[in-house]
Enzyme design. Structure first.
Site, PDB file in Angstrom:
ATOM      1  N   LYS A  11       1.042  -1.195   0.075  1.00 32.14           N
ATOM      2  CA  LYS A  11      -0.167   0.087   0.005  1.00 32.14           C
ATOM      3  C   LYS A  11       0.780   1.300   0.148  1.00 32.14           C
ATOM      4  CE  LYS A  11      -3.926  -2.324   2.344  1.00 32.14           C
ATOM      5  NZ  LYS A  11      -4.881  -1.939   3.597  1.00 32.14           N
ATOM      6  N   PHE A  59     -14.987   4.007   8.169  1.00 39.97           N
ATOM      7  CA  PHE A  59     -13.676   4.044   7.745  1.00 39.97           C
ATOM      8  C   PHE A  59     -13.540   4.142   6.228  1.00 39.97           C
ATOM      9  CE2 PHE A  59     -13.691  -0.478   8.733  1.00 39.97           C
ATOM     10  CZ  PHE A  59     -13.364  -0.923   7.595  1.00 39.97           C
ATOM     11  N   ARG A  87      -2.044 -14.168   4.886  1.00 44.01           N
ATOM     12  CA  ARG A  87      -2.608 -13.537   5.932  1.00 44.01           C
ATOM     13  C   ARG A  87      -1.878 -13.518   7.189  1.00 44.01           C
ATOM     14  NH1 ARG A  87      -7.002 -11.454   4.783  1.00 44.01           N
ATOM     15  NH2 ARG A  87      -7.908 -11.158   6.985  1.00 44.01           N
ATOM     16  N   THR A  93      -5.188  -6.583  11.218  1.00 40.29           N
ATOM     17  CA  THR A  93      -5.332  -5.380  10.319  1.00 40.29           C
ATOM     18  C   THR A  93      -4.777  -4.222  11.197  1.00 40.29           C
ATOM     19  OG1 THR A  93      -7.170  -6.533   9.532  1.00 40.29           O
ATOM     20  CG2 THR A  93      -7.095  -4.183   9.596  1.00 40.29           C
ATOM     21  N   ARG A 104       2.817  -6.382   9.284  1.00 43.67           N
ATOM     22  CA  ARG A 104       2.169  -5.141   9.839  1.00 43.67           C
ATOM     23  C   ARG A 104       2.870  -4.774  11.229  1.00 43.67           C
ATOM     24  NH1 ARG A 104      -3.893  -7.036   7.932  1.00 43.67           N
ATOM     25  NH2 ARG A 104      -4.041  -5.896   5.970  1.00 43.67           N
ATOM     26  N   ASN A 114      -2.002   0.361   6.896  1.00 47.73           N
ATOM     27  CA  ASN A 114      -1.367  -0.895   7.426  1.00 47.73           C
ATOM     28  C   ASN A 114      -0.508  -1.755   6.227  1.00 47.73           C
ATOM     29  OD1 ASN A 114      -3.312  -1.744   5.697  1.00 47.73           O
ATOM     30  ND2 ASN A 114      -4.483  -2.814   7.412  1.00 47.73           N
ATOM     31  N   HIS A 117      -2.213  -5.435   1.689  1.00 50.57           N
ATOM     32  CA  HIS A 117      -3.471  -6.147   1.717  1.00 50.57           C
ATOM     33  C   HIS A 117      -3.273  -7.385   1.202  1.00 50.57           C
ATOM     34  CE1 HIS A 117      -7.745  -7.072   0.651  1.00 50.57           C
ATOM     35  NE2 HIS A 117      -7.345  -7.389  -0.463  1.00 50.57           N
TER      36      HIS A 117
HETATM   37  P1  CMP Z   1      -7.272  -4.481   4.191  1.00 44.97           P
HETATM   38  O1  CMP Z   1      -6.710  -5.651   4.505  1.00 44.97           O
HETATM   39  O2  CMP Z   1      -6.571  -3.955   2.961  1.00 44.97           O
HETATM   40  O3  CMP Z   1      -8.862  -4.366   4.064  1.00 44.97           O
HETATM   41  C1  CMP Z   1      -9.812  -3.317   4.252  1.00 44.97           C
HETATM   42  C2  CMP Z   1      -8.783  -2.144   4.838  1.00 44.97           C
HETATM   43  O4  CMP Z   1      -9.643  -1.136   5.514  1.00 44.97           O
HETATM   44  C3  CMP Z   1      -7.945  -2.606   5.919  1.00 44.97           C
HETATM   45  O5  CMP Z   1      -6.806  -3.299   5.255  1.00 44.97           O
HETATM   46  C4  CMP Z   1      -7.455  -1.194   6.465  1.00 44.97           C
HETATM   47  O6  CMP Z   1      -6.555  -0.511   5.587  1.00 44.97           O
HETATM   48  C5  CMP Z   1      -8.709  -0.579   6.453  1.00 44.97           C
HETATM   49  N1  CMP Z   1      -9.508  -0.762   7.743  1.00 44.97           N
HETATM   50  C6  CMP Z   1      -9.863  -1.897   8.190  1.00 44.97           C
HETATM   51  N2  CMP Z   1     -10.658  -1.589   9.353  1.00 44.97           N
HETATM   52  C7  CMP Z   1     -10.466  -0.319   9.658  1.00 44.97           C
HETATM   53  C8  CMP Z   1     -10.717   0.630  10.826  1.00 44.97           C
HETATM   54  N3  CMP Z   1     -11.359  -0.203  11.852  1.00 44.97           N
HETATM   55  N4  CMP Z   1     -10.280   1.979  10.694  1.00 44.97           N
HETATM   56  C9  CMP Z   1      -9.561   2.294   9.686  1.00 44.97           C
HETATM   57  N5  CMP Z   1      -9.299   1.638   8.516  1.00 44.97           N
HETATM   58  C10 CMP Z   1      -9.679   0.062   8.557  1.00 44.97           C
END
Ligand code: CMP
Length: 134
Positions: A11, A59, A87, A93, A104, A114, A117
């Site tokens: 990302k 979000f 994963r 996350t 992460r 983060n 993905h």
């Molecule tokens: P990703 O694994 O790409 O899938 C969805 C994305 O949304 C996640 O990583 C984060 O970048 C974002 N995300 C998920 N949960 C939250 C949250 N509670 N607050 C802000 N961003 C989030």
């Protein structure tokens, strides 16, 4: 476990901090093979579609702004049990909950920024791989 494919994105926060190579090194050390790779900047339209599953979450707009803020590296990874292996390698996350040694834990800045993905299921892996590499 069978050979699987999964979709990974490095990302904008990680690309901006020059972490592409460090992340791919971890991927390869975990026996995942990079089969395809591209670097791109997501349009707002594409980011919204890719994350459509989160459209009702609070979000969502923050996520779309962030994911369109810079370049991403998209990887098609292949390996034994690739979806869960990747994963596990990514970690939670929220980086404060991620285990030691995960991408992460090492690199993510917060729950939005983060660093990576990864597809969360075989069904979504097919959809996400098609999204970028059809
Ligand atoms: P990703 O694994 O790409 O899938 C969805 C994305 O949304 C996640 O990583 C984060 O970048 C974002 N995300 C998920 N949960 C939250 C949250 N509670 N607050 C802000 N961003 C989030």
């Amino acid at each position: 476990m069978a050979i699987q494919q999964t979709l990974s994105m490095i990302k904008p926060d990680a690309v901006q901090r020059n972490l592409i190579g460090s992340i791919i090194t971890l991927v390869e050390a975990n026996h995942l093979v990079v089969k395809k790779m591209t670097m791109t900047k997501l349009s707002t339209h594409d980011a919204k579609e890719f994350y459509i599953i989160h459209k009702d979450r609070d979000f969502y707009s923050k996520l779309i702004d962030y994911m369109t803020s810079g370049q991403v590296v998209v990887l098609l990874l292949e390996g034994n049990n690739a979806i869960n292996v990747y994963r596990d390698l990514m970690g939670s996350t929220n980086p404060t909950e991620a285990k030691e040694g995960t991408i992460r834990k090492l690199y993510a800045e917060d729950t939005t920024r983060n660093s990576v993905h990864g597809s969360d299921s075989p069904e979504n892996a097919i959809i996400e791989i098609d999204f970028f590499f059809k």
